[in-house]
Every structure is written in C-alpha cells, then in structure tokens.
Scaffold this active site. Sequence first.
Site, mmCIF file in Angstrom:
data_model
loop_
_atom_site.group_PDB
_atom_site.id
_atom_site.type_symbol
_atom_site.label_atom_id
_atom_site.label_comp_id
_atom_site.label_asym_id
_atom_site.label_seq_id
_atom_site.Cartn_x
_atom_site.Cartn_y
_atom_site.Cartn_z
ATOM 1 N N ASN A 146 -2.962 9.079 -0.986
ATOM 2 C CA ASN A 146 -3.048 7.860 -1.232
ATOM 3 C C ASN A 146 -3.758 6.926 -0.901
ATOM 4 O O ASN A 146 -4.021 7.789 0.164
ATOM 5 C CB ASN A 146 -1.833 6.822 -2.383
ATOM 6 C CG ASN A 146 -1.247 5.622 -0.915
ATOM 7 O OD1 ASN A 146 -1.570 5.081 -0.781
ATOM 8 N ND2 ASN A 146 0.076 6.493 -0.715
ATOM 9 N N PHE B 82 -3.043 -1.179 0.643
ATOM 10 C CA PHE B 82 -1.956 -2.946 0.184
ATOM 11 C C PHE B 82 -3.027 -3.240 -0.803
ATOM 12 O O PHE B 82 -3.415 -4.444 -0.731
ATOM 13 C CB PHE B 82 -2.303 -3.664 1.748
ATOM 14 C CG PHE B 82 -1.388 -3.083 2.777
ATOM 15 C CD1 PHE B 82 -0.242 -2.303 2.493
ATOM 16 C CD2 PHE B 82 -1.847 -3.468 4.259
ATOM 17 C CE1 PHE B 82 0.434 -1.084 3.942
ATOM 18 C CE2 PHE B 82 -1.005 -2.629 5.149
ATOM 19 C CZ PHE B 82 0.253 -2.545 4.922
ATOM 20 N N SER C 260 0.719 1.906 7.708
ATOM 21 C CA SER C 260 -0.115 2.564 6.405
ATOM 22 C C SER C 260 -1.595 2.666 6.928
ATOM 23 O O SER C 260 -2.086 2.238 7.981
ATOM 24 C CB SER C 260 -0.452 1.653 5.785
ATOM 25 O OG SER C 260 -1.582 1.510 4.895
ATOM 26 N N ASN D 199 -4.884 3.042 5.923
ATOM 27 C CA ASN D 199 -5.326 2.821 4.349
ATOM 28 C C ASN D 199 -5.854 1.651 4.555
ATOM 29 O O ASN D 199 -6.600 1.219 4.337
ATOM 30 C CB ASN D 199 -5.426 2.990 3.670
ATOM 31 C CG ASN D 199 -4.296 4.178 2.550
ATOM 32 O OD1 ASN D 199 -4.992 5.650 2.753
ATOM 33 N ND2 ASN D 199 -3.488 4.355 2.195
ATOM 34 N N THR D 200 -5.140 1.025 6.237
ATOM 35 C CA THR D 200 -5.608 -0.405 6.141
ATOM 36 C C THR D 200 -6.927 -0.213 8.040
ATOM 37 O O THR D 200 -5.925 -0.125 8.340
ATOM 38 C CB THR D 200 -5.321 -1.420 6.438
ATOM 39 O OG1 THR D 200 -4.089 -1.787 5.085
ATOM 40 C CG2 THR D 200 -5.673 -2.697 7.364
ATOM 41 N N LYS E 291 8.521 0.867 10.529
ATOM 42 C CA LYS E 291 7.977 1.781 10.049
ATOM 43 C C LYS E 291 7.237 2.434 11.032
ATOM 44 O O LYS E 291 5.904 1.861 10.785
ATOM 45 C CB LYS E 291 7.877 2.043 8.896
ATOM 46 C CG LYS E 291 7.282 3.397 8.012
ATOM 47 C CD LYS E 291 7.622 3.049 6.036
ATOM 48 C CE LYS E 291 6.282 3.889 5.534
ATOM 49 N NZ LYS E 291 7.154 3.194 3.717
ATOM 50 N N ASN F 149 5.860 6.833 7.590
ATOM 51 C CA ASN F 149 4.751 6.781 6.056
ATOM 52 C C ASN F 149 4.179 8.218 5.969
ATOM 53 O O ASN F 149 4.450 9.545 6.329
ATOM 54 C CB ASN F 149 3.788 5.943 6.897
ATOM 55 C CG ASN F 149 3.702 5.021 6.496
ATOM 56 O OD1 ASN F 149 3.543 5.015 4.711
ATOM 57 N ND2 ASN F 149 3.931 3.700 6.366
HETATM 58 C C1 LIG Z 1 1.403 5.683 -4.115
HETATM 59 C C2 LIG Z 1 1.870 6.117 -2.647
HETATM 60 C C3 LIG Z 1 1.625 4.258 -2.222
HETATM 61 C C4 LIG Z 1 2.623 3.771 -0.854
HETATM 62 N N1 LIG Z 1 3.172 2.825 -0.611
HETATM 63 C C5 LIG Z 1 3.452 2.615 0.322
HETATM 64 C C6 LIG Z 1 3.207 0.710 1.321
HETATM 65 O O1 LIG Z 1 2.929 0.002 0.228
HETATM 66 N N2 LIG Z 1 4.191 0.381 1.872
HETATM 67 C C7 LIG Z 1 4.296 1.478 2.489
HETATM 68 O O2 LIG Z 1 5.415 1.274 4.140
HETATM 69 N N3 LIG Z 1 4.182 3.162 2.597
HETATM 70 C C8 LIG Z 1 4.017 3.237 1.231
HETATM 71 N N4 LIG Z 1 4.067 4.384 0.935
HETATM 72 C C9 LIG Z 1 4.726 5.679 2.111
HETATM 73 C C10 LIG Z 1 6.093 6.014 1.461
HETATM 74 O O3 LIG Z 1 6.520 4.752 1.518
HETATM 75 C C11 LIG Z 1 6.820 6.559 2.225
HETATM 76 O O4 LIG Z 1 6.830 6.526 3.238
HETATM 77 C C12 LIG Z 1 5.774 8.192 1.898
HETATM 78 O O5 LIG Z 1 5.118 8.076 0.645
HETATM 79 C C13 LIG Z 1 7.174 9.322 2.465
HETATM 80 O O6 LIG Z 1 7.470 9.243 1.074
HETATM 81 P P1 LIG Z 1 8.322 10.785 0.354
HETATM 82 O O7 LIG Z 1 7.258 11.808 0.695
HETATM 83 O O8 LIG Z 1 9.623 10.642 -0.422
HETATM 84 O O9 LIG Z 1 6.669 10.172 -0.942
HETATM 85 C C14 LIG Z 1 2.912 4.522 -0.170
HETATM 86 C C15 LIG Z 1 3.341 6.301 -0.094
HETATM 87 C C16 LIG Z 1 2.932 6.924 -1.704
HETATM 88 C C17 LIG Z 1 2.995 7.629 -2.711
#
Ligand SMILES: Cc1cc2nc3c(=O)[nH]c(=O)nc-3n(C[C@H](O)[C@H](O)[C@H](O)COP(=O)(O)O)c2cc1C
Length: 364
Positions: A110, A114, A173, A175-176, A214, A243
């Site tokens: 992704n 934000f 993140s 992406n910022t 985080k 993350n």
């Molecule tokens: C579509 C998507 C959006 C995410 N948005 C955020 C976010 O807004 N803030 C954040 O701290 N992590 C975000 N994450 C990261 C997740 O909270 C998590 O740290 C990461 O995906 C690893 O866990 P997973 O492998 O179980 O997905 C996002 C992950 C995905 C897949």
Amino acid sequence: MIGLFDRLARPLLGLLDAENAHRLAVQGLKLAPRGPAHGDDARLSVRVFGLNFPNPVGMAAGFDKHGEVPDALLRLGFGFVEVGTVTPRPQAGNPRPRLFRLPSDQGVINRLGFNSEGAQAVLARLAARAGSGGLVGVNVGANKESPDRIADYVSLIETFAPVASYFTVNISSPNTPGLRDLQQGQLFDELLARVVDARARVSRQAGLTPLLVKIAPDLTLNELDDVVGAARRRRVDGMIVGNTTLARPPSLKDAKTAKEAGGLSGRPLFALSTRMLAETYVRAEGAFPLVGTGGIDSGRTALAKIRAGASLVQLYSSLVFRGLGLVGDIKAELVKELSRNRHVSLPELVGADAAAMTAESWPR
Ligand SMILES: Cc1cc2nc3c(=O)[nH]c(=O)nc-3n(C[C@H](O)[C@H](O)[C@H](O)COP(=O)(O)O)c2cc1C
C-alpha cells in the site's frame, strides 16, 4: 455470523479492486448485528501497560482509519482495535490505485499516504461510543504539508486524550515523504520529549494514557539502538514492531506487483518483522512491553511473535486472504498451546526465543 460474512463476501471482495473491497468490508461491518461478543478464555487475558486485554490479538492500524467500526471489530473477537492513522486536518492521500494484493505471496503493498477524514470527524465517532467499553487505541500521524510535524502529534494527543485507550505515535509509514526521519537521533528525541509532555499535560483531565511508538522494520540495528535508548530515557510505555517494509524479498512470486511503490505487509514481512521484534526485545530489557505486528496469519505465527518478545500482537493483511474467522482460529490455537502445558501462561512465553533468534542469520 463471521462464517456467513466470510463465505458470502470474500469471493466477491476478491474480484474487486483492493481499495473498493476494503470500503465494502467496512460498510458491511457497519451493518453487522449488534449481539454481545463471545467471552474469551480467561487464559488469554493479559495486563499490558496498565490495561486489561481480554485477549492479546488486536486489529492493526490502517483497517479502520476513520474510527467507523471499532465496536464491530471488538465484537468479532479482537482483544483491542487501533483506529487511524488519523491526521489533524483531513487529507486525501496519494492518487489511486494505491493498494495492491500479492495473492501468490499472501502479501499486500500500500501507498495510501495517510488518507484521513481528519481529527474532528474521528473524534466525533469515538466520543459517540464513549462508555461502550473495549480497548480502542488511536494511531496518530502528521499531515503531509504540515510546517511542524511534531506539533501535529502534540495536537492529536491533546484532542484524543479523553477517548483513546492508548496512543500510537506513527513515525514509520513509508508513504509520507520524510516521515521516517522522525525516527532519527535528535529529531526523535525532540518528538518524544514533546509528546510525553503533551500526554502529561492532558493527564490532569484524562488520566495517564499509555503512549506507544510504532517503528519501521527497516531500521538498521544501530538506528534501533538509538531508538530504543531514547524511548527508554523518555519512558514511553511501549513500542509496536512494526510497520510495513520498503524491502522486497527476492522470494516474491507476484514479481510485477512487487514493483509497485509502497509498504509491503503480510506473509513476506513475517521473518523480517519478527527478527526486528526480537532485536527490540533484547534492547528494551523489559523497560517497556512490545506489540508484534507483521505477517501473522495463524496461531503458530502469533505464538512465534510472542516468543520473539511480543506481549500483544496485531494483524491486518492476512484478513484479506483468510477472512475475519482467522481471529477466532488464532485465539483457539493459543488456548490449545496453553492447554498443552498447563503450567505456562502467555506472559511467561513472552521473549522466550528472543535471544536465540538474534543469533540466527539475517532473514532475506
Ligand atoms: C492497507 C494498509 C493500510 C495501513 N495503514 C496504516 C496506517 O494508517 N497506520 C499505521 O500505523 N499502519 C498502517 N498499516 C500497517 C499495519 O498496521 C501493520 O503494521 C502492517 O500491515 C503489518 O501487519 P500485517 O502484515 O498483519 O498487515 C497499514 C497496512 C495496510 C496493509
């Protein structure tokens, strides 16, 4: 109810563009019946940073960015839900498409950037559910165009203190642009000083809300030394590791999609994020508890996170492929593990493998 939702919705959701499917899943959860949640096995309850969790399996940030469905997620069996990332002012995020599935790898990329409805919209929703019970953390982030990003974190802590079970300061993140620089040296220390101070100021009305940071799984071990050292000095309450990753493991099969820019999550993130968790655990030396996130898709992988040092776990990506029934499956497997050895409780397993893991060769 979960089984029915999964069976009816997942084949359909799988055909949709990933972001539309996510939107539909959130809308579906809004319509879910409101019956009482099933109680959890008492052996799953844990007390971490002063809060009582009915079970250690949480919904990771990013699924419910705008605080629309925390109670539906709690009723589905999550022990806690992290809403956000929320930014102070509304912002659209990056242009679409910005969310991609890697089905052969059970991964997700992704670059949402934000997208947030902003603090006031999310606050209104969380205020409306105040008193409903259940642990709902608020994950906070800075606006892309903010002239003072640290001030954004401070303002969000002031805004959400009355409704947040805990805070996650998201500086990881990918992406910022420039956000991850907040994990570095002086800037990280200044950020911590100011958010810890903000939390203390609002605690007169709201009590002392636990404050978590985080981090990215892409930090070098030298950077991790500094981050953990500063977090210990500033007495943060916990750390989420971590993350999404900018890395692309050479084993990825969905090679074309793997070239998309953004953060990779799901199964291909498991080895790296679990190793970073163990590395964080040995550096924290019990000063604060850890939340393990990245690639959990079974009871076995949840247990591996706990043994690597996680007091709590969170997941997101595996739900895309496995459906919401996975939460119950993971909890059942954890209970089975505890039944096998009646003398062991979950807290006793935390970090059991951490030191050994840090001696293994680096995961690729
Ligand atoms: C579509 C998507 C959006 C995410 N948005 C955020 C976010 O807004 N803030 C954040 O701290 N992590 C975000 N994450 C990261 C997740 O909270 C998590 O740290 C990461 O995906 C690893 O866990 P997973 O492998 O179980 O997905 C996002 C992950 C995905 C897949």
